[in-house]
Design an enzyme around this catalytic site. Structure first.
Site, PDB file in Angstrom:
ATOM      1  N   ARG A  72      11.626  -8.732  -4.288  1.00 36.06           N
ATOM      2  CA  ARG A  72      10.841  -8.775  -5.517  1.00 36.06           C
ATOM      3  C   ARG A  72      10.878  -7.415  -6.210  1.00 36.06           C
ATOM      4  O   ARG A  72      11.140  -6.383  -5.595  1.00 36.06           O
ATOM      5  CB  ARG A  72       9.366  -9.105  -5.220  1.00 36.06           C
ATOM      6  CG  ARG A  72       9.108 -10.452  -4.580  1.00 36.06           C
ATOM      7  CD  ARG A  72       9.270 -11.597  -5.566  1.00 36.06           C
ATOM      8  NE  ARG A  72       8.873 -12.858  -4.972  1.00 36.06           N
ATOM      9  CZ  ARG A  72       9.665 -13.622  -4.219  1.00 36.06           C
ATOM     10  NH1 ARG A  72      10.896 -13.231  -3.962  1.00 36.06           N
ATOM     11  NH2 ARG A  72       9.239 -14.770  -3.724  1.00 36.06           N
TER      12      ARG A  72
ATOM     13  N   TYR B  26      -4.229   3.599  -2.775  1.00 38.36           N
ATOM     14  CA  TYR B  26      -2.847   3.676  -3.237  1.00 38.36           C
ATOM     15  C   TYR B  26      -2.414   5.122  -3.444  1.00 38.36           C
ATOM     16  O   TYR B  26      -1.343   5.542  -2.987  1.00 38.36           O
ATOM     17  CB  TYR B  26      -2.684   2.881  -4.539  1.00 38.36           C
ATOM     18  CG  TYR B  26      -1.253   2.718  -4.984  1.00 38.36           C
ATOM     19  CD1 TYR B  26      -0.433   1.777  -4.368  1.00 38.36           C
ATOM     20  CD2 TYR B  26      -0.731   3.487  -6.009  1.00 38.36           C
ATOM     21  CE1 TYR B  26       0.891   1.611  -4.771  1.00 38.36           C
ATOM     22  CE2 TYR B  26       0.584   3.334  -6.422  1.00 38.36           C
ATOM     23  CZ  TYR B  26       1.390   2.404  -5.796  1.00 38.36           C
ATOM     24  OH  TYR B  26       2.702   2.252  -6.197  1.00 38.36           O
TER      25      TYR B  26
END
Length: 263
Positions: free
Chosen positions: A27, A160
């Protein structure tokens, strides 16, 4: 841009069929990287939890493969490295791209989500590097996917940002450790790219496309194959004296100060 690579793939295949592993290759940015490396003549093996990863590998043309599994599992990555070494003339490179994001305000942020993001974005990169190192030839190369989030503050994205800052530190450490053996380790720090992850962030309501564009001097979202071009350079002999580098590929975002004219 993918079509361009498909059209010129045979002309660009000058590197020989050397093996390369791409994690998270089914992806987004990972798929773009795989497409470019396949067009440039590498034998690509994808690692992804997506069950259609073998179909994605088949779409690259002949001589490619996929391992369906968890990138946090060193045995899974080692199997991919073994296959890439057999498909190609040894293992030339390992590209650690797999990543997840889980935005949320820090107060009350679930520790389970913190652990998940750090596991996929950082621990899996370390585990993957351990697994890949024995397969790499003396002129081998690793490329890890960082982010401009590693060096800039993004609110409500602590997990993150922390994970990608960790990648930057890991790159520098491994580059010093493995340089005497001829193995180069670098990172790419993407800005905003046209991927499922980017679209999900917009759909979440935490950011808008216009908000992204106002921060990007080139005033457009990047395409995954543009990361692929940077990876292809870093794993090639053209980058033979480059190691320990985190390369921003972000349309100028990280360099941004003030524009030349009022606007």
């Amino acid at each position: 841009m993918t079509a361009v690579h498909d059209e010129v793939g045979s002309a660009r295949a000058t590197t020989g069929a050397r093996g390369v592993v791409v994690t998270g290759g089914a992806r987004g940015i990972g798929k773009g990287i795989a497409q470019v490396l396949a067009a440039d003549g590498y034998a690509v093996v994808l690692v992804d939890v997506a069950q259609d990863a073998p179909d994605v590998a088949a779409s690259l043309g002949g001589g490619h493969d996929a391992v369906v599994g968890d990138v946090c599992d060193g045995d899974v990555v080692a199997e991919a490295c073994r296959r890439a070494a057999e498909l190609g003339d040894g293992l030339r490179a390992a590209v650690f791209n797999a990543g997840v994001t889980s935005p949320g305000e820090t107060e009350g942020y679930p520790l389970a989500e913190w652990d998940r993001v750090l596991d996929v974005n950082l621990r899996a990169v370390f585990v993957g590097a351990q697994a890949a190192r024995p397969f790499l030839a003396e002129d081998g190369s690793m490329v890890m996917l960082s982010s401009i989030s590693a060096s800039q503050g993004f609110g409500a994205r602590a997990s993150y940002c922390a994970s990608k800052a960790g990648v930057d530190g890991l790159v520098r450490s491994l580059a010093m450790e493995w340089a005497p053996a001829g193995v180069r380790v670098n990172a790419i720090a993407p800005g905003t790219f046209s991927t499922e992850m980017q679209r999900s962030m917009v759909e979440s309501g935490r950011v808008t496309l216009d908000r992204y564009l106002e921060r990007i001097p080139m005033n457009r979202i990047g395409e995954p194959t543009e990361i692929g071009d940077a990876v292809s350079f870093l794993v090639s002999p053209r980058a033979s004296y480059i190691t320990g580098v985190v390369l921003p590929v972000d349309g100028g975002w990280a360099a941004g100060g003030l524009p030349a004219t009022p606007g």
